[in-house]
Design a protein around this motif. Structure first.
Motif, mmCIF file in Angstrom:
data_model
loop_
_atom_site.group_PDB
_atom_site.id
_atom_site.type_symbol
_atom_site.label_atom_id
_atom_site.label_comp_id
_atom_site.label_asym_id
_atom_site.label_seq_id
_atom_site.Cartn_x
_atom_site.Cartn_y
_atom_site.Cartn_z
ATOM 1 N N GLN A 110 0.857 -1.238 0.017
ATOM 2 C CA GLN A 110 -0.052 0.031 0.031
ATOM 3 C C GLN A 110 0.958 1.339 -0.139
ATOM 4 O O GLN A 110 0.622 2.397 0.188
ATOM 5 C CB GLN A 110 -0.816 0.126 1.102
ATOM 6 N N THR A 111 2.203 1.114 0.061
ATOM 7 C CA THR A 111 3.019 2.501 -0.003
ATOM 8 C C THR A 111 2.939 2.893 -1.232
ATOM 9 O O THR A 111 2.876 2.424 -2.161
ATOM 10 C CB THR A 111 4.277 1.723 0.461
ATOM 11 N N LYS A 112 3.199 4.464 -1.025
ATOM 12 C CA LYS A 112 3.083 5.193 -2.300
ATOM 13 C C LYS A 112 4.013 4.872 -3.442
ATOM 14 O O LYS A 112 3.743 4.907 -4.483
ATOM 15 C CB LYS A 112 3.565 6.768 -1.738
ATOM 16 N N ASP A 113 5.388 4.610 -3.080
ATOM 17 C CA ASP A 113 6.298 4.131 -4.231
ATOM 18 C C ASP A 113 7.604 3.431 -3.391
ATOM 19 O O ASP A 113 7.423 3.166 -2.404
ATOM 20 C CB ASP A 113 7.278 5.655 -4.704
ATOM 21 N N LYS A 114 8.430 2.972 -4.307
ATOM 22 C CA LYS A 114 9.375 1.747 -3.942
ATOM 23 C C LYS A 114 10.286 2.569 -2.784
ATOM 24 O O LYS A 114 10.746 1.840 -1.877
ATOM 25 C CB LYS A 114 9.986 1.420 -5.095
ATOM 26 N N GLN A 115 10.683 3.822 -3.171
ATOM 27 C CA GLN A 115 11.651 4.444 -2.040
ATOM 28 C C GLN A 115 10.933 4.730 -0.662
ATOM 29 O O GLN A 115 11.527 4.283 0.199
ATOM 30 C CB GLN A 115 11.679 5.758 -2.781
ATOM 31 N N THR A 116 9.699 4.923 -0.796
ATOM 32 C CA THR A 116 9.095 5.208 0.646
ATOM 33 C C THR A 116 8.865 3.567 1.180
ATOM 34 O O THR A 116 8.980 3.525 2.630
ATOM 35 C CB THR A 116 7.650 5.745 0.513
ATOM 36 N N ALA A 118 10.835 1.164 0.799
ATOM 37 C CA ALA A 118 12.087 0.913 1.429
ATOM 38 C C ALA A 118 12.418 1.642 2.802
ATOM 39 O O ALA A 118 12.816 0.610 3.851
ATOM 40 C CB ALA A 118 13.025 1.006 0.430
ATOM 41 N N LYS A 119 11.972 2.654 2.902
ATOM 42 C CA LYS A 119 12.139 3.196 4.064
ATOM 43 C C LYS A 119 11.431 2.687 5.123
ATOM 44 O O LYS A 119 11.735 2.549 6.520
ATOM 45 C CB LYS A 119 11.870 5.042 3.930
ATOM 46 N N HIS A 120 9.902 2.325 4.819
ATOM 47 C CA HIS A 120 9.034 1.870 5.785
ATOM 48 C C HIS A 120 9.734 0.529 6.367
ATOM 49 O O HIS A 120 9.585 0.197 7.549
ATOM 50 C CB HIS A 120 7.838 1.805 5.452
ATOM 51 N N CYS A 121 10.090 -0.215 5.269
ATOM 52 C CA CYS A 121 10.571 -1.594 5.782
ATOM 53 C C CYS A 121 11.776 -1.718 6.552
ATOM 54 O O CYS A 121 12.072 -2.643 7.129
ATOM 55 C CB CYS A 121 10.811 -2.450 4.548
ATOM 56 N N SER A 122 12.694 -0.528 6.327
ATOM 57 C CA SER A 122 13.829 -0.494 7.280
ATOM 58 C C SER A 122 13.736 -0.203 8.619
ATOM 59 O O SER A 122 14.587 -0.240 9.466
ATOM 60 C CB SER A 122 14.891 0.596 6.257
ATOM 61 N N ASN A 123 12.497 0.332 8.859
ATOM 62 C CA ASN A 123 12.195 0.746 10.416
ATOM 63 C C ASN A 123 12.189 -0.582 11.172
ATOM 64 O O ASN A 123 11.229 -1.372 10.904
ATOM 65 C CB ASN A 123 10.843 1.408 10.360
#
Length: 498
Positions: A110-116, A118-123
């Motif tokens: 459901q994330t806006k784009d791949k970059q976002t 990746a940021k969420h997954c790295s949290n």
């Protein structure tokens, strides 16, 4: 009058106090067997409990079994209701978050784009809570703590495996593993298997006779009590064909009972009990037979040592397990009502047959904090006694639905049941047609010969063969239907066990 109970209580109390350098037993810093690997369906996740904590077992793409806390970090829904995907990740079926075997979140669709994404997954907050696991001797073991420190500690300690199975000797025969979720606590399981006096009475007809076999014997301590290593006792005297019988308690979950026969052979009962939640434990066990120097196989436990399919051994185990389940379930609740009494004060144990049970209760009280260290957020409260015997003797919920071997067998038995009844109907139908044709033929012949038809109407041999076939197929279907019921429930009453 001073009873053996009081004397033994005083004696055990002085022997079980912690030495200054000893630590209290740490329940969560242990390996626990939670499943038999061969009985798990690798295509789906499996939810269960360990020390009151909900966990989920699943196998990743490399074939490694993993254990997570059964809660998706997103909204805490159970991951056990999810799916194991073709890429070897665990998918939460609520919002399709995916996790690898290390607990890392690898996909948030459901994330806006791949970059976002990746940021969420790295949290770190996106990660699942992982418990160390390992496979040993066909069992899946789980360390009861999570985190990096738990991973280090788990690698420094070995699970309670069977040394005989490590040798890979042709003299060692391991019979099938069995498992069952039992409606009584871990401590009552251990107390029960530390008590050989109940065996010929509770298990009348399978192991001994309640009228002939109960007898006096003593239990001699062999291994000094230890917080981490437990203790062991020898039964003396033993049966005529047994040279030595030893019960060895190895905390947190293993009772090893070894019977050495006069000819040198051994029967080893490997009994595990993992505390799942208050009032419940998961039992995993097997028999190991060690041949003597003449390569003779010793006898096993009752008919369970006979060659049989694994699924048949599993469902027949109910005959044995339910014989003392009916006691232990209610015994636990009765003792819980005596909240202000120590175990030794609540019971009366005048004979030496109870020495090991007393030692176990003293180990639990003095060495292990008096109770299991349940998950902190868990409401430590026993469930009410089960008055519905159909529910108490449930086999489906406590075994079959968790065992892929038994589910496959049940499907095949159900197919054979249907085929048997269909074959019975076909035989009956064909028999009626053949009989009708035979009657018509005989009537026609009688008419031509102007004789009485009633004296000539005799069903042909084919009719009788089909009739017998219909009866046999019907009986087979009925017996298969009765057999399939054992996968769901097996009720037992000692009053009817003659």
């Amino acid at each position: 009058m001073t009873t053996y109970n009081n004397l033994q209580s005083e004696k055990c109390d002085t022997n079980v106090e912690l030495a200054p350098e000893e630590e209290l037993f740490q329940w969560k810093k242990q390996w626990y067997p939670v499943a038999v690997v061969d009985f798990l369906d690798s295509s789906r996740p499996h939810g269960m409990q360990l020390l009151g904590k909900d966990i989920v077992l699943w196998r990743d793409g490399s074939g490694k079994w993993c254990c997570f806390e059964d809660a998706c970090p997103h909204r805490l829904v159970p991951l056990s209701e999810g799916r194991v995907e073709a890429d070897g990740t665990l998918l939460c079926a609520y919002h399709a978050w995916r996790f690898d075997s290390q607990g890392n979140c690898v996909n948030i669709p459901q994330t806006k784009d791949k970059q976002t994404e990746a940021k969420h997954c790295s949290n770190p907050k996106s990660c699942a809570v992982v418990y160390p696991t390992q496979e040993k001797q066909g069992l899946l073991w789980v360390w009861a703590e999570s985190g990096s420190q738990a991973l280090v500690e788990s690698q420094l300690k070995a699970p309670r495996i069977l040394p005989e199975l490590e040798n890979q000797s042709d003299k060692v025969i391991k019979l099938f593993w069995n498992f069952r979720d039992l409606p009584y606590g871990w401590d009552f399981f251990m107390e029960n298997v530390a008590d050989p006096a109940h065996v010929p009475v509770s298990h009348h007809g399978i192991v001994g006779n309640r009228y002939k076999d109960p007898r006096y014997y003593d239990m001699i301590g062999l291994r000094q009590m230890s917080t981490q290593e437990g203790f062991s006792y020898e039964v003396t005297p033993t049966a005529a064909n047994i040279k030595q019988s030893i019960a060895d308690f190895q905390p947190p979950c293993h009772m090893r009972i070894v019977s050495t026969f006069e000819d040198g052979g051994q029967m080893i009962l490997a009994l595990y009990a993992t505390p799942t939640r208050p009032g419940w434990c998961r039992h995993i066990g097997c028999q190991v037979l060690v041949k003597n120097h003449e390569n003779k196989t010793p006898p096993g436990l009752g008919f369970f040592a006979l060659p049989m399919p694994i699924w048949l051994g599993h469902i027949l185990a109910s005959i044995f397990l339910h014989q003392d389940m009916v006691f232990l379930h209610y015994q636990e609740k009765a003792l819980a009502q005596k909240q202000n009494d120590r175990w030794l004060d609540a019971v009366y144990t005048p004979n030496p047959q109870d020495k090991m049970v007393i030692a176990f209760r003293n180990w639990l009280e003095k060495r292990a904090g008096g109770n299991i260290d349940w998950a902190s957020e868990y409401n430590v409260q026993l469930p009410a006694p089960e008055t519905d015997k159909q529910k108490l003797f449930d086999v489906w919920g406590t075994h079959t639905q968790h065992c892929s071997v038994c589910q496959d067998a049940l499907k095949n038995i159900n197919r054979l049941t249907i085929l048997s009844f269909v074959a019975a109907v076909i035989c009956g139908f064909l028999g009626v047609i053949i009989d009708a044709r035979a009657v018509a033929t005989q009537v026609a012949v009688a008419s031509l010969e102007q004789t009485s038809a009633s004296a000539l109407i005799i069903p042909p041999l084919a009719f009788w063969c089909l009739l017998i076939g219909a009866i046999l197929f019907t009986a087979t279907g009925y017996l298969l239907k009765k057999l399939s019921r054992l996968f769901y429930v097996y009720e037992f009453e000692h009053a009817r066990n003659d």
